[in-house]
Design a protein around this motif. Structure first.
Motif, PDB file in Angstrom:
ATOM      1  N   VAL B  77       0.836  -1.210   0.000  1.00  0.00           N
ATOM      2  CA  VAL B  77       0.000   0.000   0.000  1.00  0.00           C
ATOM      3  C   VAL B  77       0.874   1.265   0.000  1.00  0.00           C
ATOM      4  O   VAL B  77       0.542   2.256  -0.640  1.00  0.00           O
ATOM      5  CB  VAL B  77      -0.983  -0.011   1.200  1.00  0.00           C
ATOM      6  CG1 VAL B  77      -1.870   1.221   1.188  1.00  0.00           C
ATOM      7  CG2 VAL B  77      -1.857  -1.257   1.157  1.00  0.00           C
ATOM      8  N   GLU B  78       2.012   1.182   0.695  1.00  0.00           N
ATOM      9  CA  GLU B  78       2.923   2.348   0.744  1.00  0.00           C
ATOM     10  C   GLU B  78       3.399   2.761  -0.642  1.00  0.00           C
ATOM     11  O   GLU B  78       3.631   3.942  -0.895  1.00  0.00           O
ATOM     12  CB  GLU B  78       4.148   2.018   1.610  1.00  0.00           C
ATOM     13  CG  GLU B  78       3.935   2.305   3.082  1.00  0.00           C
ATOM     14  CD  GLU B  78       5.108   1.846   3.928  1.00  0.00           C
ATOM     15  OE1 GLU B  78       5.116   2.145   5.119  1.00  0.00           O
ATOM     16  OE2 GLU B  78       6.029   1.189   3.405  1.00  0.00           O
ATOM     17  N   LEU B  81       0.768   4.940  -1.849  1.00  0.00           N
ATOM     18  CA  LEU B  81       0.619   6.075  -0.924  1.00  0.00           C
ATOM     19  C   LEU B  81       1.697   7.131  -1.164  1.00  0.00           C
ATOM     20  O   LEU B  81       1.412   8.316  -1.256  1.00  0.00           O
ATOM     21  CB  LEU B  81       0.714   5.592   0.525  1.00  0.00           C
ATOM     22  CG  LEU B  81      -0.545   5.084   1.208  1.00  0.00           C
ATOM     23  CD1 LEU B  81      -0.192   4.510   2.569  1.00  0.00           C
ATOM     24  CD2 LEU B  81      -1.582   6.172   1.373  1.00  0.00           C
ATOM     25  N   LEU B 159      -5.621  -0.415  -3.331  1.00  0.00           N
ATOM     26  CA  LEU B 159      -4.485   0.381  -3.787  1.00  0.00           C
ATOM     27  C   LEU B 159      -4.954   1.710  -4.382  1.00  0.00           C
ATOM     28  O   LEU B 159      -4.309   2.742  -4.190  1.00  0.00           O
ATOM     29  CB  LEU B 159      -3.656  -0.404  -4.822  1.00  0.00           C
ATOM     30  CG  LEU B 159      -2.918  -1.635  -4.289  1.00  0.00           C
ATOM     31  CD1 LEU B 159      -2.139  -2.321  -5.402  1.00  0.00           C
ATOM     32  CD2 LEU B 159      -1.971  -1.267  -3.153  1.00  0.00           C
ATOM     33  N   GLY B 162      -5.648   3.912  -1.654  1.00  0.00           N
ATOM     34  CA  GLY B 162      -4.368   4.333  -1.093  1.00  0.00           C
ATOM     35  C   GLY B 162      -3.765   5.488  -1.876  1.00  0.00           C
ATOM     36  O   GLY B 162      -3.191   6.417  -1.299  1.00  0.00           O
ATOM     37  N   THR B 180      -6.901   5.602   4.992  1.00  0.00           N
ATOM     38  CA  THR B 180      -6.292   4.279   4.812  1.00  0.00           C
ATOM     39  C   THR B 180      -6.929   3.228   5.730  1.00  0.00           C
ATOM     40  O   THR B 180      -7.115   2.084   5.314  1.00  0.00           O
ATOM     41  CB  THR B 180      -4.763   4.318   5.052  1.00  0.00           C
ATOM     42  OG1 THR B 180      -4.510   4.925   6.311  1.00  0.00           O
ATOM     43  CG2 THR B 180      -4.048   5.072   3.973  1.00  0.00           C
ATOM     44  N   MET B 184      -8.713  -0.103   4.283  1.00  0.00           N
ATOM     45  CA  MET B 184      -8.222  -1.450   4.595  1.00  0.00           C
ATOM     46  C   MET B 184      -9.321  -2.309   5.213  1.00  0.00           C
ATOM     47  O   MET B 184      -9.431  -3.494   4.926  1.00  0.00           O
ATOM     48  CB  MET B 184      -7.010  -1.365   5.529  1.00  0.00           C
ATOM     49  CG  MET B 184      -5.728  -1.068   4.786  1.00  0.00           C
ATOM     50  SD  MET B 184      -4.270  -1.418   5.760  1.00  0.00           S
ATOM     51  CE  MET B 184      -4.172   0.030   6.742  1.00  0.00           C
ATOM     52  N   SER B 199      -1.663   0.988   9.358  1.00  0.00           N
ATOM     53  CA  SER B 199      -1.795   2.371   8.908  1.00  0.00           C
ATOM     54  C   SER B 199      -0.848   3.280   9.687  1.00  0.00           C
ATOM     55  O   SER B 199      -0.225   4.182   9.114  1.00  0.00           O
ATOM     56  CB  SER B 199      -3.241   2.840   9.081  1.00  0.00           C
ATOM     57  OG  SER B 199      -3.338   4.212   8.887  1.00  0.00           O
ATOM     58  N   THR B 206       4.398   7.996   4.303  1.00  0.00           N
ATOM     59  CA  THR B 206       3.533   8.838   3.468  1.00  0.00           C
ATOM     60  C   THR B 206       3.819  10.311   3.753  1.00  0.00           C
ATOM     61  O   THR B 206       3.996  11.116   2.833  1.00  0.00           O
ATOM     62  CB  THR B 206       2.039   8.564   3.779  1.00  0.00           C
ATOM     63  OG1 THR B 206       1.842   7.174   3.892  1.00  0.00           O
ATOM     64  CG2 THR B 206       1.139   9.123   2.706  1.00  0.00           C
TER      65      THR B 206
END
Lengths: 123, 276
Positions: B77-78, B81, B159, B162, B180, B184, B199, B206
């Motif tokens: 996810v990062e 993000l 995603l 995100g 987020t 999720m 998160s 982020t």
């Protein structure tokens, strides 16, 4: 330590604890530098010159013991903590041969590096 | 000197609230800085982003030690993000301060409703009992002692959410946890505790992506950012201890009312009407 679920690795818990210690060390280091800067400001070392400085000017400021140098370095160290954490994840995933997650970690670092380059060019 | 103490006090309260309700604290810190301490919005956003990194770092430590963070899901996810946060940070640094204040006020109203209504809905997300797959995970629930296992669903939609969360984070200088965590839980079907913990870790990187853009452009003012960061760090430590003693529903309701009042003031300020 027994894995919690089937995709956990045997060293999962110890790695997470190590990662937590890394975050604590990074945060402590940043706070220490910021407090040094604040103390110098209190004693009149560079109070008038406080402003956002460039990275290139940092060694000179630190060498002269000016508050701005410690404050900016403290902020930079704080910014570096999440980056360092991603570096560690990249190394850990590569060591475990989890290439997809290692690639994701590498992509994160590349985007962050792009941010520095684009930001400096725009400035 | 008084202004420095007030900046640290704003950081302290933001850190306490942020860590208690699982947000970065930027959503509270930025309007307080601009409305009550007359800090320019760009400096406030830059300080907010750095403060979120401090809250995320100190908050993640406890979650990592308890094994609640899903590191595989976090890096996936990062990736989106940070891409969103970087573009948001670059656009945000160029936007007019009135436009930025108005956008911030609008997003804050959404966050206030999320705090007031959304969190109770999120608590009832389904938990899976089949194979956890590549991205899924598990943790030992502190109350029941049972191992909670979950499988990550609908990754592409998660995603996409995100990417939007990252963009808002970079644009407004907030962590993006208010987007987020629901993404999720509601889209990817991750249990609330694991989503909040994951998160919390993701907020740092982020915010870093957004902060890098502000730092490189010389918009991080140490006279504002440093007292706020020191206050937030202490606040996050206090908040993480208080969190177990205060009822989350009460806290969320109080914060929702405060955020709603601040958002209205922020929008009025953007329209040139100052109410104090």
């Amino acid at each position: 330590m027994t894995p919690t679920v089937e995709n956990d690795l045997p060293d999962q818990a110890s790695f997470e604890r190590w990662l937590a210690r890394l975050l604590v060390a990074g945060l402590a280091c940043a706070v220490l530098l910021l407090l040094t800067g604040v103390t110098l400001v209190a004693f009149g070392r560079g109070h008038d010159g406080l402003h956002a400085t460039s990275v290139g000017a940092l060694p000179g400021l630190l060498g002269r013991g000016e508050a701005a140098g410690f404050l900016d370095l403290g902020l930079l160290v704080l910014l570096a903590v999440p980056v360092l954490r991603v570096f560690c994840l990249l190394a850990a995933f590569a060591r475990r041969r989890e290439w997809w997650f290692a690639l994701c970690s590498l992509l994160i670092l590349l985007v962050l590096a792009t941010g520095v380059v684009v930001g400096m060019k725009t400035w | 000197m008084l202004e420095t103490v007030l900046l640290a006090a704003v950081g302290l309260v933001g850190g306490i609230f942020g860590s208690m309700v699982g947000l970065g604290g930027g959503i509270f810190i930025i309007p307080c800085l601009t409305l009550f301490l007359d800090v320019p919005i760009h400096s406030a956003i830059a300080a907010g982003l750095v403060a979120v990194i401090a809250t995320s770092t100190s908050g993640s430590v406890a979650y990592l030690r308890r094994g609640l963070v899903n590191l595989r899901l976090a890096v996936c996810v990062e990736t989106v993000l940070v891409a969103g946060a970087l573009t948001g940070g670059l656009v945000g640094a160029m936007l007019d301060k009135t436009v930025l204040s108005a956008i911030f006020g609008g997003v804050m109203i959404g966050v206030a409703f999320y705090m007031a209504l959304g969190r109770s809905v999120l608590a009832h997300a389904h938990v899976d009992r089949e194979s956890v797959g590549l991205l899924g995970g598990g943790y030992q629930d502190a109350h029941s002692g049972q191992v909670v296992r979950y499988r990550v669903r609908r990754l592409p939609f998660g995603l996409l959410a995100g990417l939007v969360a990252g963009n808002i984070s970079g644009l407004l200088g907030v962590g993006g946890g208010f987007m987020t965590v629901p993404a999720m839980v509601l889209i990817m079907k991750v249990p609330m505790r694991a989503a909040a913990a994951t998160s919390s870790l993701m907020l740092g990187v982020t915010a870093c992506a957004g902060a890098v853009a502000y730092f490189a452009r010389g918009l991080v003012d140490p006279t504002v950012a440093v007292p706020v960061v020191l206050g937030v760090t202490v606040g996050a430590l206090i908040g993480s201890r208080l969190a177990v003693r205060v009822r989350q529903s009460v806290l969320a309701a109080v914060l929702a009312v405060m955020l709603f009042a601040l958002s209205v003031q922020m929008i009025l300020a953007a329209a040139g009407i100052r109410v104090r």
